[in-house]
Scaffold this active site. Structure first.
Site, short mmCIF file in Angstrom:
data_model
loop_
_atom_site.label_atom_id
_atom_site.label_comp_id
_atom_site.label_asym_id
_atom_site.label_seq_id
_atom_site.Cartn_x
_atom_site.Cartn_y
_atom_site.Cartn_z
N SER A 1 6.39 111.49 -16.24
CA SER A 1 7.78 111.94 -16.15
C SER A 1 7.94 113.32 -16.79
CB SER A 1 8.69 110.90 -16.80
OG SER A 1 10.04 111.17 -16.52
N ASP A 52 10.29 105.42 -6.58
CA ASP A 52 10.86 106.10 -7.75
C ASP A 52 12.18 106.79 -7.38
OD1 ASP A 52 11.37 107.55 -10.05
OD2 ASP A 52 9.39 108.46 -10.18
N HIS A 78 9.65 104.22 -11.17
CA HIS A 78 9.26 105.33 -12.04
C HIS A 78 8.20 104.93 -13.07
CE1 HIS A 78 9.74 109.28 -13.75
NE2 HIS A 78 10.10 108.79 -14.93
#
Length: 836
Positions: A689, A780, A812
């Site tokens: 991320s 995601d 995610h």
């Protein structure tokens, strides 16, 4: 079984041109084995071979993104040399041994029926790789305190599996247990009430009443009333009826079952984003566990999404109130997972009840009555995790006011109290009292502020005013006590410990917790206060022997050869215009071997957390321990902007992402190189991320620094992400700072998009040289898969060696067991390949 393993080994060694048929044979054979599971046990060897077959199959698609020309399956596998093939085999077997280590999710204690000692239950989870699910099971124990220096846990001989259970919630007395089984497809929700010997009641609640019960830990709210006859809970509001078409249009909700008709989709309604796909409106329900009657609580505006419900203290008469958290949702629903910057408030609503002949509270038909909700926290922008004091005189809650007001998705918490009215009737005029305000600049080694991800359902000691909380303190998690009347907070876990501690439950005035480190598997601890008369009395922490955390001899041996430390890294190039908190050293956790190999340093992996307002804790991580065990040192960097270091340090990052955080990571890497703990020629970097954002920035801004990189759902292009993510406001705040909160729009200007691009890793792509592994979740919603794919394709276009593995059903976090396993197996092999 030995002959089976031998035959499968022969299949695996077939020529590369037969990859697809080999995979088919292996999968067919394993399906055959599943029919024999009552007669045979599939060995670790078979799972290893199965993993290799999956890797080989994945290779045929993932290498389509490789920088080299893609050819026939034989040509693809020829790129996997004997050494890499051996790495896959050996690492997959070792990684499986790490995955077998269990985790405690929750724990409860109950008074013993004999009145001597207590009973405790532990909810435990363990990855089930073959089923690609987490296996959950319960283990009980009897606790007896033998003397002031010892405690005895008598464990049940075996755990029992909680198959299909979404969550379990014991009643206040411990005499009943609610088990929630959420529906699949259009089936009903199952609520089960168990007593101490059997299933007492079972209720099937159809989708026309409500959908799945929320058990995610954020919207989740399940609360028994005091006499254990009613349960309040949060569930998905029924979907509106859909239009039906049959050679034309029929009215919505038509019961015509003509085979020539079909349901349309109807109006689209926004959900709550990442991990909440399809979940639109969490609503409040009550169930009478005697009759099974279910009611939606009346009077709550449709514009509120509901969560974290608790019963208010009971009073004489029929004034029974429910207190809950409400999030306004009448406009755009921005993603809420990992985002505390969504305004919310505490509300109270009166439950419609009547007293039965047995003086028990029962549900009353409230269809004609109006019970408007009362906003209890109008003067503060955030309020959640409500907890009533044992005497019912105080309502305590956390606030993320710093996060809401600044736009940062997570920030320093504050703790507050409302004095609950003696008549039990809530009021909008109740004064909000500060218990622990947000700490702006933490003094060295002093309390940095509250950073709590949850609060126990019963966090109180017997004095009725002391709460026990887990909170981040620098790079560790500690347990603190908070007096909600005086505001005094004390760290009660050992100050000399660099381990991370997490409170599981209370046993009266004693604490049951778990502690671990990056190189020590979790261990249960039991604590009692030594000097109760002294307000600063020390807590004595006892070791508890437990069957829960077990690992193989090999894993135990590997972990015993590792060590860790928490380093303080001085900030470089401190400017005069930054806050005092931002000038203080940040931290990094360094994990390495106790022994130097051949007078050379092990290759280094810089591990970067996401967020950016998150933190890497000094707790046990199976995947990080695995990477350290296969010959890597780990530098786990908590750059400025991480939680646990005070609000000024955290707020120094928004607007400087891609520069300040990048410089902090490079400073940390240079720090361990200068100390002789790492070699500059064998540095790799791994991030997910925002950690992927950092990783991608690093290989562009310092192209000669890293020999390999791996990214998981990385933020590579803010200009692309802003139009597709569930949190477009994040792109503004991370780029502009707090003022970005007020610049946010659904239609970014050319000026906005230009700045987003300049702040993104893709703006440095012309300089990248580093071979990069991409691990992407196709579902995601936070960092949509197109963001990572664009960057990977751009690297491929440049001729950079690139590998992409796509997980079709993952979101995610990439945390489903098989996905988590395959990610770190490939990371280990990828980094080994470039660190020879």
């Amino acid at each position: 079984m030995g002959r089976i393993s031998f035959l499968l080994s022969g299949i695996i060694s077939q020529s590369a041109s037969r990859v697809e048929s080999t995979c088919f044979l292996l999968e067919s054979f394993l399906r055959f084995l599943s029919h024999l599971r009552h007669s045979y046990t599939v060995s670790a060897t078979l799972l290893t071979l199965y993993t290799i077959s999956l890797s080989a199959k994945q290779l045929s698609t993932s290498l389509a993104m490789d920088g080299s020309k893609v050819g026939t399956p034989k040509e693809i596998l020829s790129g996997l040399d004997t050494t890499s093939e051996e790495e896959y085999a050996s690492q997959s077997k070792l990684l499986q041994e790490f995955f077998n280590i269990t985790t405690i999710d929750m724990a409860w204690t109950f008074n013993s029926g004999s009145g001597i000692g207590t009973q405790a239950m532990f909810l435990i989870s363990q990855p089930n790789l073959l089923a690609n699910k987490k296996r959950k099971f319960m283990l009980s124990t009897a606790i007896s305190k033998e003397n002031s220096n010892s405690v005895n846990f008598q464990w049940a001989p075996f755990p029992f599996e909680m198959a299909g259970a979404a969550t379990i919630v014991p009643s206040p007395s411990g005499s009943k247990l609610l088990v929630v089984r959420n529906p699949e497809n259009e089936s009903p929700t199952h609520l089960e009430i168990w007593n101490q010997s059997q299933l007492e009641k079972e209720f099937q609640i159809p989708q026309t009443v409500h959908g799945s019960v929320y058990v995610d830990g954020w919207f989740e709210g399940i609360s028994w009333n005091s006499d254990e006859t009613l349960i309040a809970y949060v569930a998905e509001e029924p979907s509106p009826p859909k239009p039906m078409f049959s050679m034309g249009y029929q009215k919505a909700g038509s019961t015509d079952k003509d085979c020539g008709s079909w349901n349309g989709q109807g109006d689209w309604e926004e959900d709550w984003g990442e991990t909440y796909a399809g979940k639109r409106r969490p609503s409040l329900f009550l169930i009478d566990i005697d009759s099974g009657e279910v009611q939606c609580v009346k009077g709550i505006p449709k514009s509120l999404s509901i969560g974290q419900v608790v019963w208010a203290p009971s009073t004489e008469g029929l004034h029974q109130y429910l207190v809950f958290v409400g999030w306004p949702s009448d406009s755009r629903k921005l993603g809420i997972k990992y985002c505390c910057n969504r305004p919310c408030a505490l509300y109270a609503v009166k439950a419609s009840l009547y007293k039965s002949e047995g003086s028990e509270c029962k549900l009353k038909d409230s269809s004609c009555e109006d019970f408007p909700v009362v906003n209890l926290t109008q003067s503060i922008s955030s309020a959640f995790f409500p907890r009533f004091s044992p005497d019912g005189k105080g309502l305590v809650f956390l606030s993320a006011k710093c996060s809401v007001d600044s736009g940062a998705h997570w920030a320093t918490n504050s703790l507050h109290r409302i004095d609950w009215a003696t008549n039990g009737k809530p009021s909008t005029s109740d004064k909000i009292l500060d218990v622990i305000p947000a700490v702006q600049c933490a003094e060295d080694d002093c309390f940095p502020g509250l950073y709590c991800s949850y609060i126990l359902s019963n966090p109180w000691l017997s004095d009725g005013c002391t709460m026990i909380l887990s909170s981040t303190w620098g790079s560790s998690q500690v347990i603190i006590s908070v007096n909600v009347l005086s505001g005094e907070s004390l760290r009660i876990t050992p100050t000399e410990s660099n381990f991370s501690w997490d409170v599981l439950t209370l046993d009266g005035d004693n604490i049951i917790a778990v502690c671990s480190s990056p190189v020590d598997i979790p261990q249960i601890k039991y604590a009692y206060l030594v000097e109760r008369a002294n307000k600063n009395g020390a807590w004595n922490w006892l070791n508890v022997s437990s069957p829960i955390f077990r690992c193989s001899k090999k894993v135990r041996s590997l972990l015993s050869s590792l060590k860790f430390s928490i380093m303080k890294i001085p900030v470089k190039d401190v400017s005069a215009n930054i806050t005092e908190g931002a000038k203080k050293p940040f931290e990094a956790i360094f994990v390495s071997s106790k022994f130097k190999r051949d007078s050379a340093c092990d290759p280094l992996i810089a591990v970067l957390h996401g967020g950016p307002h998150s933190v890497s804790l000094s707790s046990f991580s199976k995947t990080q321990a695995f990477l350290a065990s296969i010959g890597f040192s780990l530098l786990i960097v908590n750059y400025r902007g991480s939680l646990g270091f005070g609000e000024e340090a955290l707020q120094s990052l928004p607007g400087k992402a891609g520069s300040q955080d990048v410089n902090d990571v490079l400073t940390a890497i240079d720090h361990v190189i200068d100390m002789g703990l790492a070699s500059s020629s064998k540095i790799t970097v791994l991030g997910n991320s925002h950690g992927g954002f950092l990783t991608s920035h690093l290989i562009g801004q310092a192209p000669d620094k890293f020999v390999a990189a791996a990214v998981m759902n990385p933020v590579c292009n803010l200009a692309l992400m802003v139009g597709t993510t569930d949190i477009p406001d994040w792109c503004y705040v991370v780029s502009y700072g707090s003022k970005g909160k007020y610049s946010f729009t659904e239609s970014p200007s050319a000026e906005h998009l230009t700045l987003f691009y300049s702040k993104s890793p893709i703006s440095h792509i012309s300089k990248v040289k580093t071979p990069t592994l991409f691990l992407l979740g196709a579902q995601d919603l936070r960092v949509p898969v197109s963001v990572g794919l664009q960057y990977a394709r751009a690297l491929k276009e440049k001729g950079i060696e690139t590998k992409v593995i796509m997980f079709p059903k993952d979101v995610h976090a990439l945390e489903r067991p098989q996905s988590d396993f395959e990610c770190f197996l490939n990371i280990g092999v990828w980094f080994k390949k470039y660190c020879k």
